[in-house]
Design an enzyme around this catalytic site. Sequence first.
Site: not given
Ligand code: AMP
Ligand code: ZN
Length: 670
Positions: A34, A36-37, A82-83, A112, A114, A116, A171, A223, A310, A404, A407, A422, A428
């Site tokens: 509150y 904060f708001d 990319s990785l 670390e 990964k 998603d 991410e 990261y 992975k 259905c 019913c 339905c 129903c």
């Molecule tokens: P991929 O999309 O499978 O080629 O994986 C590469 C992507 O993994 C990178 O572009 C990052 O966005 C993501 N990623 C997630 N966690 C990490 C992390 N701890 N370090 C580096 N990349 C990461």
């Molecule tokens: Zn029904």
Amino acid sequence: MSSEIKQKITHLRDTLNHLNHQYYINDISEVSDYEFDLMLKELQELEKNYPEFYDENSPTLRVGGGITKNFNSVNHEYRMYSLDNSYSKEELLDWEKRIEKALGIKPSYTCELKFDGASISLKYENGKLRQAVTRGDGFIGDEITNNIRTIKTVPLLLQKDFSDIFYVRGEIMLPLSGFNKMNEERKENEQELYANPRNTASGSLKLQDSNEVARRPLMCFIYSMVGKNLPIHSQIEMLKYTSELGFNVPKNYQLCEDLDDVFKFIETWETKRFELDYEIDGIVIKVNDFQQQEELGYTSKSPRWAIAYKYQAEQAETILESVSFQVGRTGTVTPVANLTPVQLAGTTVKRASIHNEDFINKMDLYLEDSVFVEKGGEIIPKIVGVDINKRKPNAEKVVFPENCPECGSKLIKKESEANHFCLNEKECTPQIIGKIEHFVSRKALNIESIGSETIALLVKNNLVHDFSDLYYLKKEDLIRLERMAEKSAQNIIDSLEKSKEIPFEKVLYGLGIRHVGETVAKKLAKEFKTIDNLKSASLEELISVEDVGEKIAESIISYFEDEDNLRIISRLKDNNIQLEIIESESEIDSDILANKTFLFTGKLTQFTRQEAGEMVEKNGGKNISAVSKNLDYLIVGEKAGSKLQKAQKLGTVTILTETEFLELINAERK
Ligand code: AMP
Ligand code: ZN
């Protein structure tokens, strides 16, 4: 005066930035929500009245603001690689061999999670967020700064001085709890469900309306940091340093002296990952030392000094015993697979979603099939495949029923929609029960003491057929129900009485008009003020309301064409349920300033700027912040300056003194 205002604004911004950091990064609440708001509102008000102190990194922008029609393309100053992926210990051992050959020694590593989600690059300059860009193809991405600013774990100002330009990468994630909550709301509003957190996160970043992005519970993990002359020499130092700067760096990383340590880390998280409130799809292993990283360099696609391990998505194989077809509040029929119970990712799974007929056909499902189930971010796991080799010779194909299951009336499937319906909504049973459940739910009439079981009993015993009947229930009726104690019966009567205080917008939502969710109900209530006005609104009038499109408008119109619905509404009215906005709620004195815009300038003596702004709004007018052709009235106090000149030059603006302004709202009000 002006320097006092400026001080006040700076102080509020600093305080709010600090509180944000404490709350979102360090998990510490120093003040109540509150308080904060209140501070945020005060700052918003000041910024509105003193646009000269605009700052692109003000914490007020966290709630959204700008609309972006087309995202600009931006070149990444440092390419976003990319990785490489790996799926086994052997592949990691091979990777180490290559590294050892190039370096002459075995390095130490960081592990670390990964994450998603959707990757992002954030540019900081003079300690402030300047630009946020998606990964795109690694060379060029989309600029989405307005949207990123709304994410609370992205610092707008750093905690420490760092004046040079640098970039951090990370991410953007949608936590599972937030994702599931969003889907529950969508389910309630009959919107198609989001498929998974990752796609929803990346989709959110490309929304045009940053207000909508602000409503989504996104978060950001960092990261990586790149730039010139950075005071860091290894990945571990980087993780610590960015955390000190105020970035959200997850603490679950580890320095590993050798690959054995790496394997342990991988094993630990293989199961522990299911305790996280977000999804990871593996582990990222990096050579820790930056010098060594440089020596190893890059292939055309990815760094040689890093690799992703992975995890296989957790799957289980089990038998599809039967399929139930469930009928929802609005008549949608959803197939659900009943499975032989099986262990999956730490829980016992008995059911899986199979969405709709198209999905059944695509999977080509037969009863007693051996199926693979997988768990993602959704609450219910899903079927991802069938082992056809194990199919029984005379297996029965899963078919969608024509009628259905509740019913017996014929099911309808529209061309454009994936679901069967339905249409027998009034007779129903699950639809009757569902509509009442919706009416009493927390966001509607909030009648807690009436649970689903009670509703089912009431309907079964013919005491209630629609929610308006609830208000005619007598305590004696209730006590006669199975397992109903006197006290519970009294609670129900009391809470029904209390629900008469629930404001119109919630009642409107509770009516369950198709496609009218919480937000739309709010807007309709505000716009039309009474159920009767809403009932007589034309298609055009309905569509002119924000967020209301043709589909919703048509649904509203057909709702009010139905005699039964009108009868329900009149019974609600007879029982004093709120079917209009109470005056004080709307806080409107008059609408004499409707469609007119106002701006105040100079030193005001008869009222403050804030009071002036409120007077305008309470009389239906709108405050704007600059002199332009869109401005109708400029009210000038003492020592008015450039705004007055500009308005005079335009010649289209009516210029008033403070007294004249007061007369305008008083004179016409009589
Ligand atoms: P991929 O999309 O499978 O080629 O994986 C590469 C992507 O993994 C990178 O572009 C990052 O966005 C993501 N990623 C997630 N966690 C990490 C992390 N701890 N370090 C580096 N990349 C990461
Ligand atoms: Zn029904």
